[in-house]
Design a protein around this motif. Structure first.
Motif, PDB file in Angstrom:
ATOM      1  N   GLY A 528      -3.393  -5.924   1.248  1.00  0.00           N
ATOM      2  CA  GLY A 528      -4.105  -4.683   1.486  1.00  0.00           C
ATOM      3  C   GLY A 528      -3.873  -4.158   2.881  1.00  0.00           C
ATOM      4  N   VAL A 627       1.130  -4.726  -5.252  1.00  0.00           N
ATOM      5  CA  VAL A 627       0.435  -3.859  -4.301  1.00  0.00           C
ATOM      6  C   VAL A 627       1.449  -3.260  -3.335  1.00  0.00           C
ATOM      7  CG1 VAL A 627      -1.383  -3.725  -2.574  1.00  0.00           C
ATOM      8  CG2 VAL A 627      -1.609  -5.305  -4.496  1.00  0.00           C
ATOM      9  N   ASP A 628       1.450  -1.940  -3.229  1.00  0.00           N
ATOM     10  CA  ASP A 628       2.357  -1.238  -2.324  1.00  0.00           C
ATOM     11  C   ASP A 628       1.549  -0.329  -1.418  1.00  0.00           C
ATOM     12  OD1 ASP A 628       5.004  -2.099  -3.369  1.00  0.00           O
ATOM     13  OD2 ASP A 628       4.309  -1.074  -5.183  1.00  0.00           O
ATOM     14  N   SER A 629       1.848  -0.429  -0.114  1.00  0.00           N
ATOM     15  CA  SER A 629       1.148   0.404   0.860  1.00  0.00           C
ATOM     16  C   SER A 629       1.820   1.766   0.962  1.00  0.00           C
ATOM     17  CB  SER A 629       1.152  -0.280   2.227  1.00  0.00           C
ATOM     18  OG  SER A 629       0.492   0.513   3.174  1.00  0.00           O
ATOM     19  N   LEU A 643      -2.972   2.953  -1.038  1.00  0.00           N
ATOM     20  CA  LEU A 643      -2.321   1.868  -1.765  1.00  0.00           C
ATOM     21  C   LEU A 643      -2.102   2.263  -3.219  1.00  0.00           C
ATOM     22  CD1 LEU A 643      -4.574  -1.162  -0.637  1.00  0.00           C
ATOM     23  CD2 LEU A 643      -2.258  -0.732   0.171  1.00  0.00           C
TER      24      LEU A 643
END
Length: 648
Positions: A528, A627-629, A643
């Motif tokens: 995160g 999960v990709d920022s 995100l």
């Protein structure tokens, strides 16, 4: 049989049994133990327990990472062990029993100097730059310094002395103020006390060694008839300022207890300040000078003995602790005398290498903590400052804070000092510290000193990284990554579904690696970001349900309609506030819509209470979602996506 009955029994046995537990409490993710004998805790055995995700020790507390079900685990542990929990503050207080005198001393130093860091960093850069302008002969200027050939740079150099003097010469003022502030005394009295240590009416500390006893007796004394007191200033001195500051605090506490409130405003400041000033000049200051004189004598004896190489190693290692106390100024007199007697000094080269070693240790911290933008504001200028000859920003800002980089720098500096002393490296002059120090070395010693510089860079850099990764002197950084259990009330996951997470807070976003809590920074709870909120309002990042609402309201868990599990932890260690300054607008199990107000909290009050407000936003079921920022770092609003989570 409870859900964690076996695990709690195994944990109780592995930490040394009930008799080894002095206190126990918990936060949003961890069990926090204060152990009577931390050595009895079998960490390998503990980490084999299925519900345990890792262990580490911080601030005297042995912490066992459980995850989001920690409250259930905690209640079952109390039932199994028969140990009643205590408040967070009581646990924190009890944890001090597991800190040795060195740890406590370092903690006090850090608390005193942290508020002074901005000034120390600026002052270090200024003095380092002035070293280059006025003390380094330039070959392209026929061996002259920049200020000798340029009136413009001479003016700049002279002007920069103004802030440099204000920051370092008058450092005792900042120290006495900071002690008063830290310990709850009257801050203005701390400032006044500091000024009395550096007043222009006193003989400047830097001029004492060049002033004869007769001159001091004639021109720099207070004559009280039957005795005299020397008018000696303590510019840039740490020990006299700290001793005076602590005396002021304890006197003020004493008189506040014994003087009636009706007249306390008059007599408490008077009876606290005046005796402290007298004690500072009669006793505390002279004691500091005696300590300095003793160290000077030891240094001089070491330089002239048959074991000078051993002295080189010891002095190289111990010079940095001398800088902490301000006693390093005493070495200037020895250097000056050595140059007068022999035309050169073999002490100053070791000081230069100590500067370089401290900078190298900070550089390793920068490398290991890369991405921590907030820390880099201190660490990167500290490297530059140390390598230009001023190490206080590096030591007080980074190395003493983590402890292990400081020790790594001491070892590297000691090895480098021993090496150059073996080859009798000498300097023609003093004043050029850090990397530019090679310009003051005798030309025939350039190569050996250059090798010494490499040692002073490579050894601390490697040792700092090794200490961190191996957990030597720094168990916080030894946590092993582990899978974290998912939240309860799991929603069904839809293969390939993409969930957009909007920022739950307005503020400044940074990578998760910059989190100040190692559990989050190391990714133990999931992937995160962290956000420094600009206002105390927390909103739902998506449509979903409230799966977890901690009783202290500092942490909240959500599940999106697609099954993405998110934990939002407001602040670091804010569990200790027990819900104070937090107002919840939802309950556990509630259904919420994206943008719905979930929580309000008082940012200013939380900061004033001494807590970091940095807020991790974590996707805890990363094994089910990629999960990709979307935002690397910078300011964000609650209307921005930060995100995406794609179901695997």
């Amino acid at each position: 049989m409870g859900k964690y009955e076996k695990d709690t029994k195994d944990l109780l046995a592995a930490i040394g049994g009930k008799e080894n537990v002095s206190a126990v409490t918990h936060c949003a993710t961890r069990m926090r133990f204060v152990l009577n004998d931390p050595k009895k805790a079998n960490e390998e055995q503990i980490e084999e327990i299925p519900s345990v995700k890792g262990t580490f020790t911080n601030a005297g507390q042995f912490q066992v990472i459980i995850g989001n079900d920690v409250s259930v685990f905690y209640n079952e542990f109390k039932g199994v062990s028969g140990i009643e929990g205590i408040s967070k503050e009581a646990a924190k207080s009890a944890a001090k029993q597991n800190q040795n005198l060195v740890q406590r001393g370092i903690a006090v130093l850090a608390e005193i100097f942290t508020p002074l860091l901005p000034a120390i960093v600026v002052g270090g850069l200024i003095l380092g730059f002035r070293n280059i302008l006025e003390a380094v002969p330039m070959g392209w200027l026929n061996g002259q310094t920049i200020v000798e050939v340029s009136q413009f740079w001479s003016g700049i150099n002279s002007f920069l002395w103004l802030p440099g003097e204000a920051i370092f010469h008058f450092l005792p003022v900042g120290i006495t103020w900071s002690i008063a502030r830290k310990m709850g005394a009257t801050e203005i009295l701390g400032i006044v006390l500091g000024i009395t240590l550096v007043s222009p009416q006193l003989l400047n500390a830097y001029a004492v060694n060049g002033t004869t006893a007769a001159e001091i007796a004639r021109d720099w004394t207070w004559n009280f008839g039957f005795f005299t007191v020397d008018k000696i200033g303590y510019q840039a001195q740490v020990i006299p300022a700290m001793l005076a500051g602590f005396l002021l605090v304890y006197l003020e506490r004493f008189f506040r207890k014994h003087i009636p409130e009706a007249v306390s405003m008059i007599f408490v400041p008077l009876l606290s300040l005046i005796p402290t000033i007298m004690a500072a000049h009669l006793v505390l200051g002279p004691i500091g000078w005696q300590i300095g004189t003793a160290i000077s004598n030891v240094v001089n004896a070491g330089l002239t003995s048959n074991f000078s190489w051993l002295f080189g190693g010891l002095f190289g290692a111990l010079y940095s602790p001398m800088v902490i106390t301000g006693l390093h100024h005493t070495t200037l007199a020895i250097d000056t005398q050595l140059i007068a007697d022999f035309g050169s000094t073999n002490l100053w080269p070791m000081i230069c290498l100590s500067n370089i070693a401290q900078g190298a240790a900070v550089l390793a911290v920068v490398f290991e903590h890369r991405g921590n933008k907030k820390e880099e504001q201190v660490s990167i200028p500290s490297v530059i400052s140390a390598w230009l000859g001023v190490t206080e920003p590096a030591m007080f800002g980074i190395n003493l804070k983590y402890a292990y980089p400081f020790l790594a720098a001491m070892i590297g500096s000691g090895i480098a000092g021993l090496f150059i002393t073996l080859f009798k490296v000498r300097a023609l002059s003093i004043g050029v510290g850090g990397l530019p120090g090679i310009l003051a070395i005798l030309p025939q010693n350039y190569l050996i000193f250059a090798i010494g510089m490499v040692i002073a860079i490579v050894v601390p850099f490697i040792l700092t990284i090794a200490f961190r990764r191996m957990g030597i002197f720094n168990k916080i950084d030894r946590i092993e990554a582990a899978n974290v259990p998912t939240l309860d009330n799991e929603a069904p996951k839809k293969m390939g579904a993409i969930v957009d997470l909007f920022s739950p807070l307005a503020g400044n976003l940074a990578p998760l690696s910059s989190a100040k809590d190692p559990v989050f920074a190391e990714g133990l709870m999931g992937q995160g970001v962290v956000i420094d909120p600009s206002e105390g309002k927390l909103y739902a990042p998506f449509d979903g349900n409230i799966s977890l609402l901690f009783p202290t309201k500092h942490a909240i868990g959500l599940i999106s309609t697609e099954g993405t599990e998110v934990l939002i932890h407001i602040g670091i260690d804010t569990v200790q506030l027990d819900g104070k300054y937090f107002t919840s607008h939802v309950s556990q199990g509630d259904t919420v819509k994206k943008g719905q107000l979930l929580m309000e909290f008082d940012v200013a009050a939380i900061k004033a209470a001494g807590y970091e407000i940095q807020t991790p936003v974590i996707v805890t079921n990363g094994t089910d979602f990629q999960v990709d920022s979307l935002v690397a770092d910078g300011p964000v609003t609650t209307d921005e996506k930060i995100l995406t989570a794609t179901a695997l």
